[in-house]
Every structure is written in structure tokens, then in C-alpha cells.
Design an enzyme around this catalytic site. Structure first.
Site, PDB file in Angstrom:
ATOM      1  CD  GLU A  97      -2.852  -1.403   2.262  1.00  0.00           C
ATOM      2  OE1 GLU A  97      -2.726  -0.644   3.232  1.00  0.00           O
ATOM      3  OE2 GLU A  97      -3.654  -2.346   2.233  1.00  0.00           O
ATOM      4  CD  GLU A 142      -7.531  -7.912   9.305  1.00  0.00           C
ATOM      5  OE1 GLU A 142      -7.960  -7.125   8.450  1.00  0.00           O
ATOM      6  OE2 GLU A 142      -6.391  -8.431   9.246  1.00  0.00           O
ATOM      7  CD  GLU A 155      -6.671  -2.861   0.742  1.00  0.00           C
ATOM      8  OE1 GLU A 155      -7.193  -1.846   1.209  1.00  0.00           O
ATOM      9  OE2 GLU A 155      -6.046  -3.682   1.452  1.00  0.00           O
ATOM     10  CD  GLU A 167      -7.400   0.439   3.902  1.00  0.00           C
ATOM     11  OE1 GLU A 167      -8.080  -0.018   4.813  1.00  0.00           O
ATOM     12  OE2 GLU A 167      -6.415  -0.165   3.430  1.00  0.00           O
TER      13      GLU A 167
HETATM   14  C1  NOJ Z   1      -7.671  -3.193   6.130  1.00  0.00           C
HETATM   15  C2  NOJ Z   1      -8.644  -3.348   5.017  1.00  0.00           C
HETATM   16  O1  NOJ Z   1      -8.109  -2.868   3.797  1.00  0.00           O
HETATM   17  C3  NOJ Z   1      -9.907  -2.617   5.402  1.00  0.00           C
HETATM   18  O2  NOJ Z   1     -10.823  -2.633   4.340  1.00  0.00           O
HETATM   19  C4  NOJ Z   1     -10.477  -3.242   6.642  1.00  0.00           C
HETATM   20  O3  NOJ Z   1     -11.599  -2.501   7.046  1.00  0.00           O
HETATM   21  C5  NOJ Z   1      -9.449  -3.250   7.767  1.00  0.00           C
HETATM   22  N1  NOJ Z   1      -8.223  -3.782   7.335  1.00  0.00           N
HETATM   23  C6  NOJ Z   1      -9.931  -4.066   8.952  1.00  0.00           C
HETATM   24  O4  NOJ Z   1      -9.990  -5.430   8.609  1.00  0.00           O
HETATM   25 CA    CA Z   2      -5.722  -2.337   3.325  1.00  0.00          CA
END
Ligand code: NOJ
Ligand code: CA
Length: 703
Positions: A192, A396, A493, A499
């Protein structure tokens, strides 16, 4: 006697290549003076691209690429250093050489276009090391009209059955002076990074795709395809304009451990005269194996909303407590909103136990089957299904792959039983240090681009397929076109997404999205999560007009697209929201009307399930006036163009970002629209056939 391209090798040629003769500039030196000792060649179907494979006087393998007679990739090394055997570098002589051609059109279950043509000429060279008991290594080149892919084949042989690779020596020696658009590879932050634009000779180590433009206007994008059971590559600049594959390290020893026979992933180069040809290339998909999952009608493209942006704005929490976002009531509120506005999916993050401690880079507390007590997952999913809305699961891991794998089957089984047919995964961690389990059962910490992590990401997708669940991977290993083989790997991603506009420091600059189109997006779909019509992050203003947020749905391809803003924000902008409700996510065709890396780009895409076309156009920080000839529309049909464009006062900052003009007009394919984009701006258009009207005469359609 001069050196010749072809099988004949003269001693003069051996000396020349042995002395390392390489061009400073492609046009300064004749191709035949630098591409020598050629043992085999292949040409693209249209004859423009030409690949030569050479073995020099010391038996070193190399390749070179020319385009229309001009050197693009100067002689570049091929080979390996092994941990358990002498290196596969030097001492080679050419063995069997075979040629093949292929021309096939195949159908995608979903994608940017329904039909894909796979047309190439192939050459396979077996290189034999006499001093190693005739040990063999093969290289296979496929030459397409729009690029080149090559891979190594390790045949099964007594001399090399257990293959332990320390280094891959593949080089890309770019012949002509070039500018590079690149992002750091092998660094702290989950792929990122912002993209840099620098002279190629200032690149350090990059993730792929890396995109180049030479001073004579050739575009080259270097990446890989079909990354399976192997370490991902980064590109490290070794000298001048030479990049070398750097395999992601393994904490267990050699970077890659395999048993022959096996093939490496493809190393790929899209090569074109224009930036707009880059996203039109299909070589990434064509170099992957066909669908292995059989009937994948259960994989659905869709749009979704979710309990997500409110956490990124810090208005709610993933963790339990008074501000917990994933409550039964809130989820039902989102389901109502989704049902009312035609969205198939509702993502719920923070639904499961484990978010209360330090979850990022840890993940040890996560349960993937136990919801928090204030989230009745059974009731909520049933409530959704009654309204035609599917919950989207969320796993996650905090980079704790071993912990996730222990529960993966049970978690996906639970999802299937609840009608949850897609799951977003996440691997938030730093410096690639994911917790994994070694073959002997012990725990180790390893890089998320390593062979072991690559194995995990695919295991997740294959396990999910067993339960008819689609996967959207966040903090993934990069995309290498595996969606062709595993069509339930719908998105991921793997770049800075929306974000960062909530909490990033800095947030995404205006050129970021255009950079993505010509770099990250060349790898495959991205779950960017567009549609922030409030244009506001957590006390941060987006560098985007409202029209650009709409255009991103057409520009940044993904078969699943989020309407990422809060329902109450969509309620404030119902007219602009209409485009998000209307826009398609599955395409019969895609065309790039104009574009330049990092500056602007305009896509036209045809809905796969109606006669509608869409245009999406976005700009960097500069205003742009672009021409969009509507030649893609069906002849003889009048369309209503529903236009969402930057207003006359629209600009990058402040209230001017909300200046949007929404209007309709009748158009046909003979019209050309002028798109006037503000700094940080965009334009989105839906073209829908006007029903019940007679076909206009050719004249009436003309402007
Ligand atoms: C990073 C992710 O890219 C995001 O979309 C997510 O909300 C957070 N991690 C928490 O899992
Ligand atoms: Ca991310």
C-alpha cells in the site's frame, strides 16, 4: 564476417557478447551488434515483436526483445542459483528447440470483456549443462502482439529432483532511456504505497507491475502471471536500467522449495505504443490456466454496502463496547438500505470475537465462527436473505495465517450454511511478517510474498470454492491473473485504496487513481471501494470531485464494487447516488478512449446484462478537456446519455468539489462528447437505448 541473428554462431559474436557489449541507447547501436549467439527466436503473430534466446561463449542463457526492428529489452540474463546443487547459470548448450502457435478465443464467467483472444507464437529451448551430467533447464517464450511472457520449466531428472532456489537471475535490461512509475516492493506496508514517477535509473526495489515509458514513446509494463507455489518477485535495479527479479525471502531457508517437474510463474511484459493499450492487454489472463472449478454460476458480480466506512471515520468500532458497529440493529439497517437501493451485498466488519486487543499484526484472538453477543448472525443473515440481500463475511487475520487456517474450513462451512457466498479476508501486518505453520507443524514468521504465503492465499481460495464462497483478499499477495483458473477469487486490494482517504497521512493525491490504472490495475480487479459522495474522511477532505467518485466505478474494474459511504450521506445526494445504483459491474466489452500514465484516462464499458454502455473519465490535479467519440455505440440506435460531470466551478478543494452537473441528452455513435474535467475531477455517463423510438436516419444522428 558479421554476427547474424539465427542459429549460426561465429567466434566473433561470442567475443562480442562475452565482452558485455550493451547499448547505451537502443537506436545508437544496430540490433544485430548486440543480440548475438542466438539459438532460437519467436515472433508475434503480427510480426512486430521479436524475441531472441541466446547462449553465450560461457554457456550463459539470455534473451532480448525487439519491436519493429528496434531493441526494447537488450540481452538480459536467465538462470538460477540453487542451495543444494551447482547453479543453473553458465555451461549451457542448446538442446531440443520446439515451436508452437496458438489462437483460441475463450469466454470469461465475468470480467472486463466476455470473450478473450489468446493468440501467440511460442518457442521452447532446452538448455543442457554437460558438466552437470547433462542437467536440463527449459525456457518457454510466448510472443503475443501486445507483449511477451516467459517461464522456466524444471523437468524431472535424476540430476535435479529436489529444487531449492536461492535466487532467480532473470533480468530486464531496458534498452532505451525510460521513465518508471513504481511503488516500493518488499517493504513495511502490504503493497500500500503511493506510486513514484522517476527515471528508471532511480528505481530501488519495486513491486510489480512496474510501468515504463521510454524516451522514444514505447510503454512496457513488467509483471508476472500464474504465481502458484513460488515466491513473488520484486524488481531490484542492479545497475543503470537493468532490473533483476528478487524473490521474496523465506524464513525456512531457500526462497523456493519444489520437486521437479514444475514450472515457474510467467514473467510478463506488455509492450505498446500508447498508454491506452496497456489496460487492453489480456496476456495476464491468457498466461493462466483455464477455469479449474467447473460450473461457477454461483460466483456473482455485485455491488455492496457495509458497516465499514464508519469505523474508518472512527464513528464506530470494530471492537465490542458502546460504539460497536456490527450490531444486529445496524446490520438490519444496512440490509434495509441495500434492499431499497438494489445492492446485493452487505459487508459486516467487526462481527466476530477477537477485535478487542491489538488485532493488527497479531490476530491470535480472532474466532471466525463466534459472533459478538450483540450481533445475531443467524437472524441477520436470514433477515437479509428474505430481502434478497446476502451478508458478506469478513475474516481479518491480522497476519496470523496459522491461526486462521486452523479455523478456515469451519468458518467457510458456517458461511455457506448462512447463505454468505462471499468473504472479504484481511492480512493487516507490517514488514510482511505473517505467522505461518511450517510443514513440520512448527510456527514461524514469514513474508506475505513468500512461497509459503502464496500457498496460503490460494489454499484459502480453493477451500472457499469447496463451500461455494467467493474471496476478496485485502492485504493480499499481488494479483497474477489467477481469477481465470479460480473464478471465485473475485477481487483483492493490494494497493492504497479509499481507506487512506479516511486516515492516511498523506491521503491519496489526485493522480493516485490514474496511476493505479496504469500499474496495479494491470494485474487485475481491485476492491478500491469508491463512492464517498460526502468527499470527507476522518477530518480530511478528499482530493476528488463528486463526479470523480462516480467515474471510479467505471475506471477501476472490479466485479464487486462497494458503495462505500454512509447511508445518511447517500440520502444527502440522491441524484448523484442514482449513478451508483445504476452502474453495471460485469462487462461484455471494455475500451480505453484516451489516457496517459498518471495524468488522465477515459474508459468505455458495455454492460454484459443489458444494452447499456458507460463512460468513466478521471483526471489528476490538472483540469483536462478530453474528446470521447461515441463510436462504440450500436449503429442506428439513439441513446439517452445520463451525464454526471464536473460543474463550471468544480475544483480540487473545498465546496467546489461538490459542483456537479447532472443532465441528459440524446446521442448516437456519430457524436463526439467533450469531457471537461476539473482538477481532481471526473465524469461518469450511462448510455441507455431510447426505447420505442424509430431508428434515426444517418443524417439525423450527425452533429
Ligand atoms: C484493512 C482493510 O483494507 C480494510 O478494508 C479493513 O476494514 C481493515 N483492514 C480491517 O480489517
Ligand atoms: Ca488495506
Amino acid at each position: 564476417m558479421g554476427c547474424k541473428l539465427g542459429i549460426v554462431v561465429t567466434s566473433a559474436c561470442l567475443l562480442a557478447f562475452g565482452a558485455g557489449l550493451a547499448p547505451a541507447h537502443a537506436d545508437a547501436v544496430a540490433v544485430s551488434a548486440v543480440v548475438q549467439n542466438v539459438v532460437a527466436s519467436a515472433e508475434s503473430p503480427n510480426g512486430q515483436l521479436h524475441v531472441d534466446i541466446s547462449i553465450d561463449g560461457e554457456g550463459r542463457l539470455s534473451y532480448a526483445v525487439t519491436r519493429a526492428g528496434k531493441l526494447v529489452i537488450a540481452p538480459s540474463r536467465l538462470g538460477f542459483v540453487l542451495a543444494n546443487a551447482p547453479k543453473l547459470d553458465g555451461g549451457f548448450a542448446a538442446g531440443a528447440i520446439t515451436h508452437a502457435s496458438h489462437d483460441e478465443t475463450w469466454e470469461q464467467p465475468w470480467g472486463e470483456r466476455q470473450f478473450v483472444r489468446d493468440h501467440y507464437n511460442e518457442v521452447r529451448v532446452e538448455a543442457v549443462q554437460a558438466a552437470q551430467g547433462n542437467r536440463r533447464l527449459a525456457v518457454v517464450f510466448r510472443v503475443f502482439d501486445d507483449g511477451v511472457g516467459f517461464r522456466y520449466e524444471f523437468p524431472d531428472q535424476q540430476q535435479l529432483h529436489d529444487v531449492r532456489i536461492t535466487d532467480e537471475l532473470t533480468e530486464f535490461h531496458v534498452a532505451d532511456t525510460a521513465t518508471a512509475w513504481w511503488a516500493l516492493g518488499g517493504e513495511l506496508s502490504n503493497l500500500e504505497y503511493l506510486y513514484k514517477q522517476t527515471p528508471l535509473d532511480q528505481l530501488s526495489q519495486a513491486q510489480t507491475p512496474v510501468t515504463l515509458k521510454t524516451q522514444t514513446g514505447t510503454y512496457i509494463s513488467i509483471h508476472e502471471a500464474a504465481l502458484i507455489d513460488y515466491a513473488a518477485i520484486w524488481l531490484r535495479r542492479t545497475d543503470g536500467q537493468t532490473l533483476r527479479t528478487q524473490l521474496a525471502p523465506s524464513s525456512l531457508g531457500p526462497t523456493v522449495v519444489r520437486q521437479a517437474p514444475f514450472n515457474t510463474p510467467w514473467r510478463t511484459m506488455i509492450i505498446s505504443d500508447t498508454a491506452t493499450d496497456l489496460p487492453m492487454s489480456n496476456i495476464e489472463l491468457n498466461l493462466n490456466a483455464p477455469n479449474k472449478l467447473g460450473d461457477v454460476s454461483w460466483v456473482k458480480p455485485y455491488k455492496y454496502v457495509g458497516i465499514w466506512w464508519e469505523m474508518h471515520l472512527d464513528k464506530a468500532t470494530w471492537s465490542s463496547g458502546p460504539r460497536h458497529g456490527a450490531t444486529t440493529a445496524n446490520a438490519e439497517h444496512y440490509i434495509d438500505f441495500a434492499a431499497k437501493n438494489g445492492f446485493r451485498g452487505v459487508l459486516v466488519e467487526g462481527w466476530n470475537k477477537g477485535w478487542d486487543g491489538t488485532w493488527y499484526g497479531n490476530g491470535a484472538d480472532f474466532s471466525y465462527t463466534e459472533p459478538y453477543p450483540d450481533f445475531d448472525i443467524k437472524a441477520v443473515s436470514a433477515y437479509g436473505l428474505k430481502k434478497g440481500v446476502h451478508l458478506i463475511g469478513h475474516h481479518e487475520t491480522g497476519g496470523n495465517i496459522a491461526h486462521y487456517e486452523d479455523q478456515m474450513d469451519d468458518a467457510l462451512k458456517l458461511d455457506q450454511s448462512l447463505g454468505i457466498d462471499s468473504v472479504k479476508t484481511g492480512y493487516v501486518h507490517e514488514f510482511g511478517a505473517a505467522r505461518m505453520r511450517a510443514p513440520d507443524g512448527s510456527i514461524f514468521y514469514g513474508n506475505t510474498d513468500s512461497q509459503q504465503a502464496v500457498q496460503h492465499y490460494l489454499k484459502n481460495v480453493v477451500t472457499a470454492a469447496k463451500y461455494h464462497v467467493a474471496i476478496d483478499t485485502h492485504e493480499p499477495v499481488k494479483d497474477t491473473g489467477l481469477r481465470r483458473t479460480y473464478p471465485n477469487w473475485v477481487s483483492r486490494e493490494g494497493a492504497r485504496g479509499q481507506e487512506y482517504n479516511a486516515w492516511g497521512n498523506p491521503i491519496n493525491p489526485p493522480e493516485h487513481d490514474v496511476n493505479l490504472v496504469f500499474t496495479r490495475m494491470l494485474a487485475g480487479p481491485m476492491d478500491y471501494t469508491p463512492g464517498i459522495l460526502s468527499l470527507e474522511g476522518n477530518k480530511k477532505d478528499l482530493y476528488s470531485t463528486q463526479a470523480k467518485q462516480l467515474a471510479l466505478y467505471v475506471v477501476l474494474y472490479s466485479p464487486i464494487q462497494m458503495a462505500a459511504d454512509l447511508p445518511e450521506n447517500y440520502a444527502k445526494y440522491p441524484k448523484a447516488f442514482q449513478f451508483i445504483k445504476d452502474v453495471a459491474v460485469d462487462w461484455a466489452d471494455t475500451q480505453v478512449l484516451n489516457g496517459e500514465v498518471g495524468e488522465y484516462v477515459t474508459f468505455a464499458r458495455k454492460d454484459r446484462h443489458s444494452e447499456d454502455w458507460y463512460i468513466g473519465s478521471i483526471a489528476d490535479e490538472n483540469a483536462r478537456t478530453l474528446s470521447a467519440p461515441l463510436v462504440f455505440l450500436t449503429p442506428g440506435v439513439t441513446y439517452e446519455a445520463q451525464i454526471y460531470r464536473d460543474g463550471p466551478k468544480a475544483d480540487l478543494k473545498g465546496d467546489a468539489r461538490f459542483d456537479i452537473v447532472i443532465e441528459t441528452r440524446a446521442v448516437t455513435r456519430t457524436d463526439t462528447l467533450t469531457l471537461t474535467l476539473a482538477p481532481g475531477g471526473g465524469e461518469a455517463i450511462r448510455f441507455t437505448p431510447v426505447k420505442g423510438k424509430a431508428r434515426p436516419s444517418a443524417k439525423a444522428g450527425r452533429k
